[in-house]
Design a protein around this motif. Structure first.
Motif, PDB file in Angstrom:
ATOM      1  N   SER A 275       0.844  -1.205   0.000  1.00 20.46           N
ATOM      2  CA  SER A 275       0.000   0.000   0.000  1.00 20.46           C
ATOM      3  C   SER A 275       0.879   1.256   0.000  1.00 20.46           C
ATOM      4  N   VAL A 276       0.286   2.350  -0.443  1.00 23.73           N
ATOM      5  CA  VAL A 276       0.993   3.635  -0.445  1.00 23.73           C
ATOM      6  C   VAL A 276       1.393   3.997   0.982  1.00 23.73           C
ATOM      7  N   GLU A 277       0.493   3.760   1.929  1.00 19.93           N
ATOM      8  CA  GLU A 277       0.764   4.088   3.327  1.00 19.93           C
ATOM      9  C   GLU A 277       1.949   3.293   3.876  1.00 19.93           C
TER      10      GLU A 277
ATOM     11  N   PHE B 108       8.928   3.949  15.410  1.00 24.59           N
ATOM     12  CA  PHE B 108       8.808   3.212  14.154  1.00 24.59           C
ATOM     13  C   PHE B 108       7.902   1.997  14.351  1.00 24.59           C
ATOM     14  N   ALA B 109       8.144   1.227  15.404  1.00 32.22           N
ATOM     15  CA  ALA B 109       7.329   0.040  15.687  1.00 32.22           C
ATOM     16  C   ALA B 109       5.874   0.437  15.968  1.00 32.22           C
ATOM     17  N   SER B 110       5.666   1.538  16.672  1.00 31.84           N
ATOM     18  CA  SER B 110       4.305   2.002  16.962  1.00 31.84           C
ATOM     19  C   SER B 110       3.566   2.362  15.677  1.00 31.84           C
ATOM     20  N   ARG B 111       4.281   2.985  14.747  1.00 31.90           N
ATOM     21  CA  ARG B 111       3.654   3.364  13.480  1.00 31.90           C
ATOM     22  C   ARG B 111       3.268   2.110  12.681  1.00 31.90           C
ATOM     23  N   ILE B 112       4.155   1.110  12.682  1.00 29.51           N
ATOM     24  CA  ILE B 112       3.839  -0.140  11.988  1.00 29.51           C
ATOM     25  C   ILE B 112       2.643  -0.818  12.653  1.00 29.51           C
ATOM     26  N   ASP B 113       2.630  -0.832  13.981  1.00 25.88           N
ATOM     27  CA  ASP B 113       1.521  -1.425  14.730  1.00 25.88           C
ATOM     28  C   ASP B 113       0.210  -0.712  14.410  1.00 25.88           C
ATOM     29  N   SER B 114       0.249   0.619  14.385  1.00 22.70           N
ATOM     30  CA  SER B 114      -0.957   1.393  14.047  1.00 22.70           C
ATOM     31  C   SER B 114      -1.427   1.077  12.633  1.00 22.70           C
TER      32      SER B 114
ATOM     33  N   LEU C  15      -0.959  -1.722  10.994  1.00 22.64           N
ATOM     34  CA  LEU C  15      -1.547  -3.059  10.994  1.00 22.64           C
ATOM     35  C   LEU C  15      -2.933  -3.074  11.630  1.00 22.64           C
ATOM     36  N   LYS C  16      -3.194  -2.151  12.553  1.00 21.14           N
ATOM     37  CA  LYS C  16      -4.513  -2.050  13.203  1.00 21.14           C
ATOM     38  C   LYS C  16      -5.471  -1.178  12.402  1.00 21.14           C
ATOM     39  N   GLY C  17      -4.984  -0.590  11.305  1.00 21.55           N
ATOM     40  CA  GLY C  17      -5.836   0.246  10.466  1.00 21.55           C
ATOM     41  C   GLY C  17      -5.980   1.678  10.935  1.00 21.55           C
ATOM     42  N   VAL C  18      -5.126   2.118  11.852  1.00 22.49           N
ATOM     43  CA  VAL C  18      -5.177   3.484  12.352  1.00 22.49           C
ATOM     44  C   VAL C  18      -4.482   4.390  11.326  1.00 22.49           C
ATOM     45  N   PRO C  19      -5.170   5.439  10.851  1.00 23.66           N
ATOM     46  CA  PRO C  19      -4.546   6.308   9.849  1.00 23.66           C
ATOM     47  C   PRO C  19      -3.377   7.093  10.432  1.00 23.66           C
TER      48      PRO C  19
END
Length: 162
Positions: free
Chosen positions: A90-92, A115-121, A123-127
């Motif tokens: 995905s682009v995101e 970085f890990a928090s952004r990846i986790d977000s 994966l959870k679908g948080v924009p």
């Protein structure tokens, strides 16, 4: 973590060299190549970005025929967009990877935790959070300074007209 490339099979081309240099060039950050003694936690963000890039594309962004050419590419070339190699990304997610691989450490994630928090977000679908003014100023200090000078010059010009 010192070297993600050491996990390559024993005797493979990406083993850490025994010289004073620590690391596999394809996983080293630009600042680690330029000044190894000045490498710090944002170097790990970059290296983790290379690992994520490799997981998603099955390629390393800057692997070349020699260590010298690889280092030159790490320091100077933009990484090929991951979606070029894997259009299913995905682009995101591509933006997450490319932020970790920014040449300027100040423009990367603030650490591996962020970085890990952004990846986790992701994966959870948080924009993603839209960057604010201060993040733009931090990312573009010279533009921000120039903009402030223009604003002050305009204010001074208006004040002198009164």
């Amino acid at each position: 973590v010192t070297d993600f490339g050491i996990a390559k099979a024993f005797g493979g081309p990406r083993l850490t060299r025994t010289r004073a240099e620590m690391g596999t060039p394809a996983y080293m950050s630009p600042e680690q190549i330029r000044s190894p003694q000045k490498a710090y936690h944002l170097t790990d963000v970059y290296s983790m970005g290379v690992v994520l890039y490799e997981l998603l594309t099955h390629k390393i962004p800057f692997e070349r025929n020699s260590d010298f050419d690889t280092k030159q590419a790490v320091v100077k070339d933009p990484p090929p967009p991951p979606r070029y190699l894997n259009p299913n990304i995905s682009v995101e997610l591509e933006n997450i990877v490319l932020k970790a691989l920014r040449k300027d450490p100040a423009r990367r994630y603030g650490g591996c935790s962020e970085f890990a928090s952004r990846i986790d977000s992701y994966l959870k679908g948080v924009p993603p959070v839209t960057p604010g003014v201060m993040e733009w100023v931090k990312a573009h200090p010279w533009k921000a300074a120039l903009l402030m000078l223009v604003v002050f010059a305009l204010m001074a010009g208006l004040a002198s007209m009164r």
